[in-house]
Write a protein that holds these residues in place. Structure first.
Motif, PDB file in Angstrom:
ATOM      1  N   VAL A 119       0.843  -1.208   0.000  1.00  0.00           N
ATOM      2  CA  VAL A 119       0.000   0.000   0.000  1.00  0.00           C
ATOM      3  C   VAL A 119       0.871   1.249   0.000  1.00  0.00           C
ATOM      4  CG1 VAL A 119      -1.633   1.338   1.396  1.00  0.00           C
ATOM      5  CG2 VAL A 119      -2.018  -1.094   1.025  1.00  0.00           C
ATOM      6  N   ALA A 120       1.947   1.215   0.787  1.00  0.00           N
ATOM      7  CA  ALA A 120       2.839   2.376   0.841  1.00  0.00           C
ATOM      8  C   ALA A 120       3.478   2.627  -0.528  1.00  0.00           C
ATOM      9  CB  ALA A 120       3.917   2.157   1.902  1.00  0.00           C
ATOM     10  N   GLN A 121       3.875   1.539  -1.209  1.00  0.00           N
ATOM     11  CA  GLN A 121       4.434   1.695  -2.553  1.00  0.00           C
ATOM     12  C   GLN A 121       3.391   2.274  -3.510  1.00  0.00           C
ATOM     13  OE1 GLN A 121       5.870  -2.157  -3.707  1.00  0.00           O
ATOM     14  NE2 GLN A 121       7.815  -1.925  -2.598  1.00  0.00           N
ATOM     15  N   GLY A 122       2.156   1.750  -3.417  1.00  0.00           N
ATOM     16  CA  GLY A 122       1.077   2.263  -4.266  1.00  0.00           C
ATOM     17  C   GLY A 122       0.796   3.725  -3.989  1.00  0.00           C
ATOM     18  N   GLN A 123       0.849   4.085  -2.720  1.00  0.00           N
ATOM     19  CA  GLN A 123       0.604   5.485  -2.362  1.00  0.00           C
ATOM     20  C   GLN A 123       1.720   6.374  -2.896  1.00  0.00           C
ATOM     21  OE1 GLN A 123       0.203   6.203   1.827  1.00  0.00           O
ATOM     22  NE2 GLN A 123      -1.140   7.930   1.494  1.00  0.00           N
ATOM     23  N   GLN A 124       2.939   5.854  -2.853  1.00  0.00           N
ATOM     24  CA  GLN A 124       4.064   6.624  -3.386  1.00  0.00           C
ATOM     25  C   GLN A 124       3.907   6.836  -4.893  1.00  0.00           C
ATOM     26  OE1 GLN A 124       6.479   8.104  -1.704  1.00  0.00           O
ATOM     27  NE2 GLN A 124       7.441   8.885  -3.553  1.00  0.00           N
ATOM     28  N   VAL A 125       3.520   5.776  -5.605  1.00  0.00           N
ATOM     29  CA  VAL A 125       3.296   5.884  -7.050  1.00  0.00           C
ATOM     30  C   VAL A 125       2.175   6.869  -7.327  1.00  0.00           C
ATOM     31  CG1 VAL A 125       2.478   4.610  -9.088  1.00  0.00           C
ATOM     32  CG2 VAL A 125       4.217   3.599  -7.595  1.00  0.00           C
ATOM     33  N   LEU A 126       1.116   6.791  -6.537  1.00  0.00           N
ATOM     34  CA  LEU A 126      -0.020   7.694  -6.718  1.00  0.00           C
ATOM     35  C   LEU A 126       0.387   9.142  -6.443  1.00  0.00           C
ATOM     36  CD1 LEU A 126      -3.055   7.719  -7.355  1.00  0.00           C
ATOM     37  CD2 LEU A 126      -3.458   7.502  -4.916  1.00  0.00           C
ATOM     38  N   HIS A 127       1.185   9.325  -5.423  1.00  0.00           N
ATOM     39  CA  HIS A 127       1.640  10.665  -5.079  1.00  0.00           C
ATOM     40  C   HIS A 127       2.483  11.250  -6.229  1.00  0.00           C
ATOM     41  CE1 HIS A 127       2.701  14.001  -2.485  1.00  0.00           C
ATOM     42  NE2 HIS A 127       3.994  13.770  -2.691  1.00  0.00           N
ATOM     43  N   GLU A 128       3.365  10.414  -6.776  1.00  0.00           N
ATOM     44  CA  GLU A 128       4.187  10.871  -7.899  1.00  0.00           C
ATOM     45  C   GLU A 128       3.308  11.199  -9.118  1.00  0.00           C
ATOM     46  OE1 GLU A 128       6.984   7.748  -8.503  1.00  0.00           O
ATOM     47  OE2 GLU A 128       8.104   8.200  -6.663  1.00  0.00           O
ATOM     48  N   SER A 129       2.296  10.375  -9.375  1.00  0.00           N
ATOM     49  CA  SER A 129       1.375  10.639 -10.495  1.00  0.00           C
ATOM     50  C   SER A 129       0.636  11.948 -10.283  1.00  0.00           C
ATOM     51  CB  SER A 129       0.362   9.501 -10.627  1.00  0.00           C
ATOM     52  OG  SER A 129       1.007   8.296 -10.939  1.00  0.00           O
ATOM     53  N   MET A 130       0.226  12.199  -9.047  1.00  0.00           N
ATOM     54  CA  MET A 130      -0.486  13.447  -8.745  1.00  0.00           C
ATOM     55  C   MET A 130       0.424  14.654  -8.978  1.00  0.00           C
ATOM     56  SD  MET A 130      -2.734  12.533  -5.391  1.00  0.00           S
ATOM     57  CE  MET A 130      -2.924  14.235  -5.001  1.00  0.00           C
ATOM     58  N   GLN A 131       1.678  14.515  -8.589  1.00  0.00           N
ATOM     59  CA  GLN A 131       2.611  15.628  -8.792  1.00  0.00           C
ATOM     60  C   GLN A 131       2.813  15.891 -10.297  1.00  0.00           C
ATOM     61  OE1 GLN A 131       6.090  14.498  -6.573  1.00  0.00           O
ATOM     62  NE2 GLN A 131       5.412  15.584  -4.731  1.00  0.00           N
ATOM     63  N   GLN A 132       2.952  14.806 -11.057  1.00  0.00           N
ATOM     64  CA  GLN A 132       3.105  14.972 -12.510  1.00  0.00           C
ATOM     65  C   GLN A 132       1.860  15.611 -13.123  1.00  0.00           C
ATOM     66  OE1 GLN A 132       3.976  11.094 -14.060  1.00  0.00           O
ATOM     67  NE2 GLN A 132       6.030  11.015 -13.132  1.00  0.00           N
ATOM     68  N   LEU A 133       0.727  15.166 -12.666  1.00  0.00           N
ATOM     69  CA  LEU A 133      -0.529  15.698 -13.178  1.00  0.00           C
ATOM     70  C   LEU A 133      -0.699  17.161 -12.791  1.00  0.00           C
ATOM     71  CD1 LEU A 133      -2.770  14.454 -14.855  1.00  0.00           C
ATOM     72  CD2 LEU A 133      -4.050  14.120 -12.757  1.00  0.00           C
ATOM     73  N   GLU A 134      -0.285  17.505 -11.604  1.00  0.00           N
ATOM     74  CA  GLU A 134      -0.397  18.886 -11.153  1.00  0.00           C
ATOM     75  C   GLU A 134       0.481  19.797 -12.012  1.00  0.00           C
ATOM     76  OE1 GLU A 134      -0.773  20.944  -6.752  1.00  0.00           O
ATOM     77  OE2 GLU A 134       0.354  19.098  -6.976  1.00  0.00           O
ATOM     78  N   VAL A 135       1.693  19.281 -12.332  1.00  0.00           N
ATOM     79  CA  VAL A 135       2.589  20.047 -13.206  1.00  0.00           C
ATOM     80  C   VAL A 135       1.941  20.250 -14.568  1.00  0.00           C
ATOM     81  CG1 VAL A 135       4.798  19.962 -14.429  1.00  0.00           C
ATOM     82  CG2 VAL A 135       4.696  19.379 -12.005  1.00  0.00           C
ATOM     83  N   GLN A 136       1.320  19.201 -15.094  1.00  0.00           N
ATOM     84  CA  GLN A 136       0.657  19.304 -16.396  1.00  0.00           C
ATOM     85  C   GLN A 136      -0.524  20.279 -16.347  1.00  0.00           C
ATOM     86  OE1 GLN A 136      -0.473  15.351 -17.542  1.00  0.00           O
ATOM     87  NE2 GLN A 136       1.654  14.636 -17.756  1.00  0.00           N
TER      88      GLN A 136
END
Length: 198
Positions: A119-136
């Motif tokens: 779950v922690a790994q999934g949350q980390q991946v999700l957090h990174e995706s959110m950051q990328q999406l926010e930049v976009q």
């Protein structure tokens, strides 16, 4: 013993009878005194033997009584030892059951810890995706992208909540394991105490 005294008196009477059967004139006075002393001695011997018999009989009765008490005491001690063995066996069985429960709890805790890691790994991946999406989205704030962002954010919040719930569950399991280990330690101490010689 009274029979022995009676036999002794009969024997003395048989010895004395020929002396008494002789004519009175031929007996010397010394023989009469000897017979009297002999009868008196036999009577005293009979009384002494009777006293010895009664004393010996009383001692034998007391010895029988003491042996009965000793036998009953041994029986009670045997029952206590048997009860102690039964209690030790029950404690041993309880200890084995608790050890099995502890092993099951350990396995469950390991599985939950692994799930938490995932779950922690999934949350980390999700957090990174959110950051990328926010930049976009900084440059182009489209409706579709905003909805996707909100969905990802809601999903991240849900995963965060699930992770906190799992961590709380792991914490409770650790506490249960600590309590279980304390109970095991107490049972082992009781088993050790029960195994010590009295």
């Amino acid at each position: 013993m009274p029979t022995l005294t009676l036999c002794l008196l009969c024997a003395l009477a048989a010895v004395a009878r020929p002396a008494l059967a002789a004519p009175v004139g031929r007996l010397e006075p010394a023989q009469h005194e000897e017979l009297t002393l002999l009868f008196h001695g036999a009577l005293q011997l009979g009384q002494a033997l009777n006293g010895v018999y009664r004393t010996t009989d009383a001692q034998l009765t007391e010895a029988r009584h003491n042996l009965d008490l000793y036998g009953r005491t041994l029986g009670l001690l045997g029952q206590e030892v048997s009860r102690g063995r039964d209690a030790a066996q029950e404690l041993h069985t309880s200890l084995l059951e608790m050890q099995m429960e502890e092993n099951a709890l350990k396995l469950q805790a390991e599985a939950i810890a692994q799930a938490l890691g995932e779950v922690a790994q999934g949350q980390q991946v999700l957090h990174e995706s959110m950051q990328q999406l926010e930049v976009q989205l900084r440059d182009v704030w489209l409706d579709h992208a905003r909805q996707e962002f909100e969905a990802l954010k809601a999903h991240a919040d849900k995963q965060s909540h699930t992770m906190w719930a799992l961590m709380g569950h792991v914490q409770r399991q650790r506490q249960e394991m600590a309590e279980q280990q304390e109970r095991l330690r107490q049972i082992q101490e009781r088993l050790h105490t029960a195994a010590l010689p009295a």
